[in-house]
Design a protein around this motif. Sequence first.
Motif, PDB file in Angstrom:
ATOM      1  N   THR A  56      -6.712  -1.739   7.522  1.00 65.08           N
ATOM      2  CA  THR A  56      -6.331  -1.872   8.928  1.00 65.08           C
ATOM      3  C   THR A  56      -7.528  -2.018   9.874  1.00 65.08           C
ATOM      4  OG1 THR A  56      -6.242   0.547   9.193  1.00 65.08           O
ATOM      5  CG2 THR A  56      -4.199  -0.578   8.600  1.00 65.08           C
ATOM      6  N   GLY A  57      -8.633  -1.344   9.563  1.00 60.37           N
ATOM      7  CA  GLY A  57      -9.784  -1.339  10.468  1.00 60.37           C
ATOM      8  C   GLY A  57     -10.391  -2.710  10.704  1.00 60.37           C
ATOM      9  N   GLY A  89      -6.242 -13.475   6.438  1.00 60.41           N
ATOM     10  CA  GLY A  89      -7.524 -12.794   6.561  1.00 60.41           C
ATOM     11  C   GLY A  89      -7.418 -11.330   6.178  1.00 60.41           C
ATOM     12  N   SER A  90      -6.294 -10.705   6.539  1.00 55.45           N
ATOM     13  CA  SER A  90      -6.066  -9.310   6.179  1.00 55.45           C
ATOM     14  C   SER A  90      -6.000  -9.145   4.662  1.00 55.45           C
ATOM     15  CB  SER A  90      -4.755  -8.813   6.812  1.00 55.45           C
ATOM     16  OG  SER A  90      -4.840  -8.829   8.216  1.00 55.45           O
ATOM     17  N   LEU A  91      -5.378 -10.113   3.995  1.00 55.70           N
ATOM     18  CA  LEU A  91      -5.277 -10.056   2.532  1.00 55.70           C
ATOM     19  C   LEU A  91      -6.654 -10.111   1.879  1.00 55.70           C
ATOM     20  CD1 LEU A  91      -2.169 -12.342   1.875  1.00 55.70           C
ATOM     21  CD2 LEU A  91      -2.312  -9.849   1.633  1.00 55.70           C
ATOM     22  N   VAL A  92      -7.550 -10.909   2.438  1.00 54.83           N
ATOM     23  CA  VAL A  92      -8.915 -10.989   1.904  1.00 54.83           C
ATOM     24  C   VAL A  92      -9.617  -9.645   2.056  1.00 54.83           C
ATOM     25  CG1 VAL A  92     -11.186 -12.049   2.198  1.00 54.83           C
ATOM     26  CG2 VAL A  92      -9.126 -13.471   2.322  1.00 54.83           C
ATOM     27  N   SER A  93      -9.481  -9.044   3.242  1.00 59.83           N
ATOM     28  CA  SER A  93     -10.099  -7.736   3.498  1.00 59.83           C
ATOM     29  C   SER A  93      -9.532  -6.679   2.557  1.00 59.83           C
ATOM     30  CB  SER A  93      -9.860  -7.328   4.954  1.00 59.83           C
ATOM     31  OG  SER A  93     -10.439  -6.062   5.221  1.00 59.83           O
ATOM     32  N   ILE A  94      -8.205  -6.703   2.366  1.00 55.99           N
ATOM     33  CA  ILE A  94      -7.569  -5.719   1.482  1.00 55.99           C
ATOM     34  C   ILE A  94      -8.003  -5.907   0.037  1.00 55.99           C
ATOM     35  CG2 ILE A  94      -5.358  -4.951   0.545  1.00 55.99           C
ATOM     36  CD1 ILE A  94      -4.137  -5.607   3.294  1.00 55.99           C
ATOM     37  N   ALA A  95      -8.119  -7.156  -0.402  1.00 56.06           N
ATOM     38  CA  ALA A  95      -8.559  -7.430  -1.771  1.00 56.06           C
ATOM     39  C   ALA A  95      -9.950  -6.841  -2.004  1.00 56.06           C
ATOM     40  CB  ALA A  95      -8.568  -8.928  -2.028  1.00 56.06           C
ATOM     41  N   LEU A  96     -10.826  -7.010  -1.025  1.00 58.20           N
ATOM     42  CA  LEU A  96     -12.163  -6.415  -1.120  1.00 58.20           C
ATOM     43  C   LEU A  96     -12.064  -4.903  -1.156  1.00 58.20           C
ATOM     44  CD1 LEU A  96     -15.222  -6.787  -1.130  1.00 58.20           C
ATOM     45  CD2 LEU A  96     -15.157  -6.870   1.375  1.00 58.20           C
ATOM     46  N   GLY A  97     -11.164  -4.362  -0.365  1.00 61.43           N
ATOM     47  CA  GLY A  97     -10.959  -2.921  -0.340  1.00 61.43           C
ATOM     48  C   GLY A  97     -10.477  -2.377  -1.669  1.00 61.43           C
ATOM     49  N   VAL A  98      -9.551  -3.071  -2.296  1.00 62.21           N
ATOM     50  CA  VAL A  98      -9.042  -2.642  -3.611  1.00 62.21           C
ATOM     51  C   VAL A  98     -10.181  -2.611  -4.625  1.00 62.21           C
ATOM     52  CG1 VAL A  98      -7.582  -3.304  -5.564  1.00 62.21           C
ATOM     53  CG2 VAL A  98      -6.677  -3.404  -3.224  1.00 62.21           C
ATOM     54  N   TRP A  99     -11.032  -3.626  -4.581  1.00 57.28           N
ATOM     55  CA  TRP A  99     -12.180  -3.685  -5.499  1.00 57.28           C
ATOM     56  C   TRP A  99     -13.109  -2.486  -5.285  1.00 57.28           C
ATOM     57  CZ3 TRP A  99     -17.493  -5.050  -4.301  1.00 57.28           C
ATOM     58  CH2 TRP A  99     -18.301  -5.191  -5.440  1.00 57.28           C
ATOM     59  N   VAL A 114      -2.045   0.719  -1.246  1.00 57.56           N
ATOM     60  CA  VAL A 114      -2.728  -0.454  -0.695  1.00 57.56           C
ATOM     61  C   VAL A 114      -2.097  -1.732  -1.250  1.00 57.56           C
ATOM     62  CG1 VAL A 114      -4.914  -1.724  -0.625  1.00 57.56           C
ATOM     63  CG2 VAL A 114      -4.911   0.759  -0.306  1.00 57.56           C
ATOM     64  N   LEU A 115      -1.842  -1.749  -2.546  1.00 55.46           N
ATOM     65  CA  LEU A 115      -1.227  -2.930  -3.162  1.00 55.46           C
ATOM     66  C   LEU A 115       0.187  -3.164  -2.625  1.00 55.46           C
ATOM     67  CD1 LEU A 115      -2.412  -2.509  -6.868  1.00 55.46           C
ATOM     68  CD2 LEU A 115      -3.255  -4.143  -5.161  1.00 55.46           C
ATOM     69  N   GLY A 120       3.928  -6.135   1.278  1.00 57.72           N
ATOM     70  CA  GLY A 120       4.554  -6.172   2.584  1.00 57.72           C
ATOM     71  C   GLY A 120       4.011  -7.299   3.452  1.00 57.72           C
ATOM     72  N   ILE A 121       2.702  -7.468   3.440  1.00 55.35           N
ATOM     73  CA  ILE A 121       2.079  -8.531   4.233  1.00 55.35           C
ATOM     74  C   ILE A 121       2.553  -9.899   3.765  1.00 55.35           C
ATOM     75  CG2 ILE A 121      -0.125  -9.708   4.695  1.00 55.35           C
ATOM     76  CD1 ILE A 121      -1.420  -6.944   4.793  1.00 55.35           C
ATOM     77  N   VAL A 122       2.623 -10.078   2.449  1.00 54.69           N
ATOM     78  CA  VAL A 122       3.072 -11.361   1.904  1.00 54.69           C
ATOM     79  C   VAL A 122       4.524 -11.633   2.307  1.00 54.69           C
ATOM     80  CG1 VAL A 122       3.622 -12.610  -0.222  1.00 54.69           C
ATOM     81  CG2 VAL A 122       1.456 -11.358  -0.031  1.00 54.69           C
ATOM     82  N   ALA A 123       5.366 -10.595   2.220  1.00 54.82           N
ATOM     83  CA  ALA A 123       6.779 -10.760   2.585  1.00 54.82           C
ATOM     84  C   ALA A 123       6.918 -11.140   4.056  1.00 54.82           C
ATOM     85  CB  ALA A 123       7.547  -9.471   2.299  1.00 54.82           C
ATOM     86  N   VAL A 124       6.186 -10.439   4.918  1.00 57.39           N
ATOM     87  CA  VAL A 124       6.240 -10.729   6.353  1.00 57.39           C
ATOM     88  C   VAL A 124       5.691 -12.123   6.634  1.00 57.39           C
ATOM     89  CG1 VAL A 124       5.303 -10.100   8.614  1.00 57.39           C
ATOM     90  CG2 VAL A 124       6.148  -8.316   7.073  1.00 57.39           C
ATOM     91  N   LEU A 125       4.615 -12.488   5.930  1.00 59.97           N
ATOM     92  CA  LEU A 125       4.004 -13.810   6.110  1.00 59.97           C
ATOM     93  C   LEU A 125       4.985 -14.920   5.763  1.00 59.97           C
ATOM     94  CD1 LEU A 125       1.579 -15.667   6.586  1.00 59.97           C
ATOM     95  CD2 LEU A 125       0.860 -15.230   4.221  1.00 59.97           C
TER      96      LEU A 125
END
Length: 199
Positions: A56-57, A89-99, A114-115, A120-125
Amino acid sequence: MHAAIPRSRARLVAKVVTEVFAPAVLLSALLLIVSVHTAGFARGIGSGLLAVLFVTGLPLVAVILMVRAGKVTDHHISNRRQRAPILCGSLVSIALGVWVLQLIDAPADLVRAVLSSVAGIVAVLVVNLVWKLSAHSAVAVFFSMIVLVLVGVPGVAALAIPVAVGWSRVVLGAHTVAQVLAGWLVGGGIALLYLTLVA
């Protein structure tokens, strides 16, 4: 008979509810709750804060900068057409976060949360490509259902949040009742996905 709440006052209350229970706020709180609940405060708070940074940040900072640059209408991204690049863009940030979370051996339930937010983001998108589903409502239900399961009876109070959020979005003219209900369905589905993963 009691007089109805003046429209101006109702809108003011709705604005406060929308901000206090915004998706970024609820999701941040949820990640911290899940992390601390599963790993204890000492270990969980650090991992939780790290997850918040990436989930989120960073995306919120990016949105605020884009609003100031005039590329996005507002921090709630009210214009449906502007949501796709922000969510990607949020998905990219989250993917980095998961790593990063996996590198530090963060609590497994936190990584699952997180996953689930990714789902949820994909569904909303996907829905927002054709229709303006209420992301506020989706996150509110996601938050309240998981909190209820984690903390038990005290968590029942969290069930009032989706109702308050849905009301606020309709009062502000941001969404229709149908869009709020659709958000609840998506949020409930993602919550069930998370609870199935941790079962």
